[in-house]
Design an enzyme around this catalytic site. Structure first.
Site: not given
Length: 280
Positions: A114, A110-112
């Site tokens: 990812g 998720v986010s970073w």
């Protein structure tokens, strides 16, 4: 390997402990599911300790889960020198082996996290069975957020200053936080402010990194998930990921950057269904 159990507030039925990987201490949480599916390895966002995704892990029900605090975040001590995503991918593979997971795993970032998930899938194409990319991008070559949003993300102040989080939370996270600012209080309940150089090292790990040169070479069946009101990572980045990864499907959620938390009960069944699809 040395393991030290920790007291915990019953984090979704998970066992939380400190694991010593050849001198590198990691705070790790695991949960054994009720079926034979591979465990889901979760890479969290920047500055986020593993408790942030508690609502999502709870909603996953019987899926086996492995998640750890990135070095310098939560309960994992910061390393002496900075690291790259490739360093963390190797560390994650070593952790899985030490925990007894020698076969394939599914990976969610998720986010970073990812970006780290993409790196892991790239380095370990056999180890990573299926890939889920949530609220993330292909790295520095991306469609960026507005400067007014980026300026509020450079430092960890949103984690350390409750008043500041209330001021900027809706603007940077979007979605449900715009409609119900009171959710920010629940958000703070699940986070532990990053300490010292830990947050800086996460920023440095992402500096100059991009998956675009090899993204088309990923062979994992991939689910790209994104909120339609994500100020941090505009939706177009998810469309780029889905277009470049050969076996990718895009799923758009009516929410913001943290839909895994705010829409956990709606998102978890989609992910369970994806993980249990027959191999094509």
């Amino acid at each position: 390997m040395t393991e030290m159990p920790l007291n915990s507030d019953n984090f979704s039925g998970m066992q939380i402990r400190m694991v010593d990987l050849d001198g590198r201490m990691l705070r790790v949480a695991t949960r054994q599911g009720s079926d034979a599916s591979p465990p889901l390895l979760i890479f969290n966002g920047i500055g986020a300790n593993l408790e942030l995704v508690e609502p999502f892990v709870t909603a996953l029900d019987d899926v086996s889960v492995v998640i750890f605090d990135i070095p310098g975040v939560g309960g994992s001590p910061a390393p002496i020198v900075p690291y790259r995503f490739s360093t963390l991918a190797v560390l994650a593979d070593k952790l899985l082996s030490r925990l007894g997971y020698d076969g394939p795993v599914d990976v969610l970032g998720v986010s970073w996290g990812g970006a780290l998930a993409q790196q892991f899938a790239h380095l370990y194409p056999v180890r990573c069975r299926r890939l889920i990319l949530a609220a993330t991008s292909p790295g520095v070559i991306m469609v960026p957020a507005k400067l007014s949003v980026l300026s509020k993300l450079v430092g960890p102040r949103r984690y350390t200053d409750p008043d500041y989080l209330r001021q900027v939370g809706a603007e940077i996270y979007g979605g449900a936080y715009r409609r119900d600012p009171a959710l920010l209080n629940e958000h703070r309940r699940h986070i532990q402010a990053p300490r010292g150089r830990g947050y800086l090292y996460q920023l440095l790990a992402a500096t100059g990194w991009s998956s675009l040169p090899w993204l088309g070479g990923l062979r994992q069946t991939t689910l790209v998930m994104h909120g339609d009101d994500d100020p941090i990572v505009p939706l177009v980045n998810a469309k780029i990921l889905a277009a470049r990864i050969r076996r990718a499907t895009l799923h758009v959620i009516d929410d913001g950057h943290l839909f895994l938390v705010t829409r956990a009960k709606e998102v978890a069944p989609v992910i369970r269904g994806f993980l249990r699809q027959p191999a094509s």
